[in-house]
Scaffold this motif. Structure first.
Motif, PDB file in Angstrom:
ATOM      1  N   TYR A 128      25.960  63.666  35.320  1.00 25.59           N
ATOM      2  CA  TYR A 128      25.630  62.363  35.900  1.00 25.59           C
ATOM      3  C   TYR A 128      25.449  61.318  34.805  1.00 25.59           C
ATOM      4  O   TYR A 128      25.914  60.185  34.946  1.00 25.59           O
ATOM      5  CB  TYR A 128      24.361  62.437  36.749  1.00 25.59           C
ATOM      6  CG  TYR A 128      23.980  61.086  37.289  1.00 25.59           C
ATOM      7  CD1 TYR A 128      24.610  60.581  38.407  1.00 25.59           C
ATOM      8  CD2 TYR A 128      23.032  60.294  36.648  1.00 25.59           C
ATOM      9  CE1 TYR A 128      24.300  59.326  38.886  1.00 25.59           C
ATOM     10  CE2 TYR A 128      22.711  59.046  37.116  1.00 25.59           C
ATOM     11  CZ  TYR A 128      23.350  58.566  38.243  1.00 25.59           C
ATOM     12  OH  TYR A 128      23.051  57.319  38.697  1.00 25.59           O
ATOM     13  N   ASN A 129      24.783  61.685  33.726  1.00 27.66           N
ATOM     14  CA  ASN A 129      24.581  60.735  32.632  1.00 27.66           C
ATOM     15  C   ASN A 129      25.908  60.297  32.021  1.00 27.66           C
ATOM     16  O   ASN A 129      26.092  59.131  31.675  1.00 27.66           O
ATOM     17  CB  ASN A 129      23.671  61.330  31.565  1.00 27.66           C
ATOM     18  CG  ASN A 129      22.241  61.418  32.031  1.00 27.66           C
ATOM     19  OD1 ASN A 129      21.831  60.716  32.952  1.00 27.66           O
ATOM     20  ND2 ASN A 129      21.479  62.296  31.419  1.00 27.66           N
ATOM     21  N   ILE A 130      26.849  61.235  31.891  1.00 32.02           N
ATOM     22  CA  ILE A 130      28.163  60.888  31.351  1.00 32.02           C
ATOM     23  C   ILE A 130      28.901  59.941  32.301  1.00 32.02           C
ATOM     24  O   ILE A 130      29.458  58.926  31.883  1.00 32.02           O
ATOM     25  CB  ILE A 130      28.985  62.161  31.072  1.00 32.02           C
ATOM     26  CG1 ILE A 130      28.365  62.935  29.902  1.00 32.02           C
ATOM     27  CG2 ILE A 130      30.438  61.822  30.773  1.00 32.02           C
ATOM     28  CD1 ILE A 130      28.946  64.317  29.717  1.00 32.02           C
ATOM     29  N   CYS A 131      28.894  60.278  33.581  1.00 33.04           N
ATOM     30  CA  CYS A 131      29.580  59.431  34.564  1.00 33.04           C
ATOM     31  C   CYS A 131      28.902  58.076  34.705  1.00 33.04           C
ATOM     32  O   CYS A 131      29.574  57.049  34.867  1.00 33.04           O
ATOM     33  CB  CYS A 131      29.630  60.120  35.918  1.00 33.04           C
ATOM     34  SG  CYS A 131      30.677  61.573  35.937  1.00 33.04           S
ATOM     35  N   ALA A 132      27.569  58.042  34.641  1.00 30.70           N
ATOM     36  CA  ALA A 132      26.852  56.773  34.756  1.00 30.70           C
ATOM     37  C   ALA A 132      27.129  55.881  33.555  1.00 30.70           C
ATOM     38  O   ALA A 132      27.150  54.652  33.681  1.00 30.70           O
ATOM     39  CB  ALA A 132      25.361  57.026  34.895  1.00 30.70           C
ATOM     40  N   ALA A 133      27.358  56.469  32.391  1.00 30.51           N
ATOM     41  CA  ALA A 133      27.699  55.677  31.215  1.00 30.51           C
ATOM     42  C   ALA A 133      29.075  55.027  31.383  1.00 30.51           C
ATOM     43  O   ALA A 133      29.324  53.935  30.868  1.00 30.51           O
ATOM     44  CB  ALA A 133      27.677  56.542  29.969  1.00 30.51           C
ATOM     45  N   LEU A 134      29.948  55.689  32.129  1.00 33.81           N
ATOM     46  CA  LEU A 134      31.298  55.148  32.351  1.00 33.81           C
ATOM     47  C   LEU A 134      31.338  54.077  33.442  1.00 33.81           C
ATOM     48  O   LEU A 134      31.999  53.047  33.284  1.00 33.81           O
ATOM     49  CB  LEU A 134      32.272  56.274  32.705  1.00 33.81           C
ATOM     50  CG  LEU A 134      32.547  57.292  31.609  1.00 33.81           C
ATOM     51  CD1 LEU A 134      33.392  58.433  32.153  1.00 33.81           C
ATOM     52  CD2 LEU A 134      33.235  56.623  30.442  1.00 33.81           C
ATOM     53  N   VAL A 135      30.637  54.328  34.557  1.00 31.87           N
ATOM     54  CA  VAL A 135      30.759  53.422  35.702  1.00 31.87           C
ATOM     55  C   VAL A 135      29.504  52.624  36.008  1.00 31.87           C
ATOM     56  O   VAL A 135      29.523  51.771  36.879  1.00 31.87           O
ATOM     57  CB  VAL A 135      31.186  54.190  36.980  1.00 31.87           C
ATOM     58  CG1 VAL A 135      32.566  54.794  36.790  1.00 31.87           C
ATOM     59  CG2 VAL A 135      30.183  55.242  37.349  1.00 31.87           C
ATOM     60  N   GLY A 136      28.400  52.880  35.342  1.00 29.77           N
ATOM     61  CA  GLY A 136      27.219  52.055  35.521  1.00 29.77           C
ATOM     62  C   GLY A 136      26.095  52.685  36.317  1.00 29.77           C
ATOM     63  O   GLY A 136      25.031  52.114  36.410  1.00 29.77           O
ATOM     64  N   GLY A 137      26.294  53.796  36.937  1.00 30.67           N
ATOM     65  CA  GLY A 137      25.217  54.457  37.654  1.00 30.67           C
ATOM     66  C   GLY A 137      25.274  54.222  39.146  1.00 30.67           C
ATOM     67  O   GLY A 137      26.121  53.498  39.661  1.00 30.67           O
TER      68      GLY A 137
END
Length: 145
Positions: A128-137
């Motif tokens: 989730y942290n990796i994906c949130a860094a890409l798309v903003g959370g």
């Protein structure tokens, strides 16, 4: 300034709008990061609770089935099926589904689930942290009612 139409009231700065008094207040927040250490601790506690409740559930279920004579009925049925065979092996269901064997298997599965669920939840927090860094959370709207 006598001719000024702009009024300031109390401690509120002149650029800030007056608070709404009509309905519930809504706030839109974004969960940008989840702490993997806190996810590990919470998921460990939840999975331990699930493991303990699973073992208790299996013990209660086995006791109820044994009290209803389900195992002896199945043993009698198996004896009827195998009685026509000459020198056939007799099957006793309690050898395979005895209370101690079922509880040991349930405890082993509970311990495995504790490790697997804890690891899966922690890995999910990292992902989730990796994906949130890409798309903003993930955005969440909270309401004050």
């Amino acid at each position: 300034m006598q001719g000024s139409t702009a009024r300031t009231s109390g401690n509120r700065p002149p650029g800030r709008p007056a608070p709404r008094r009509g309905g519930p207040r809504r706030v839109r927040l974004t969960a940008q990061r989840v702490d993997p250490w806190s996810v590990l601790k919470i998921s460990f506690l939840v999975s331990v609770a699930l493991g303990i409740s699973g073992v208790v559930m299996v013990a209660v279920l086995w006791t109820v089935l044994s009290g209803m004579n389900v195992f002896s009925t199945i043993n009698g049925f198996l004896a009827q099926i195998t009685s026509g065979e000459a020198s056939g092996p007799t099957i006793d269901l309690t050898d395979y589904l005895g209370f101690s064997r079922v509880m040991a298997l349930s405890a082993v599965l509970g311990v495995l689930n504790v490790f697997l669920l804890t690891a899966l939840a922690t890995l999910s927090a990292f992902l989730y942290n990796i994906c949130a860094a890409l798309v903003g959370g993930a955005q969440v709207t909270l309401s004050d009612e």
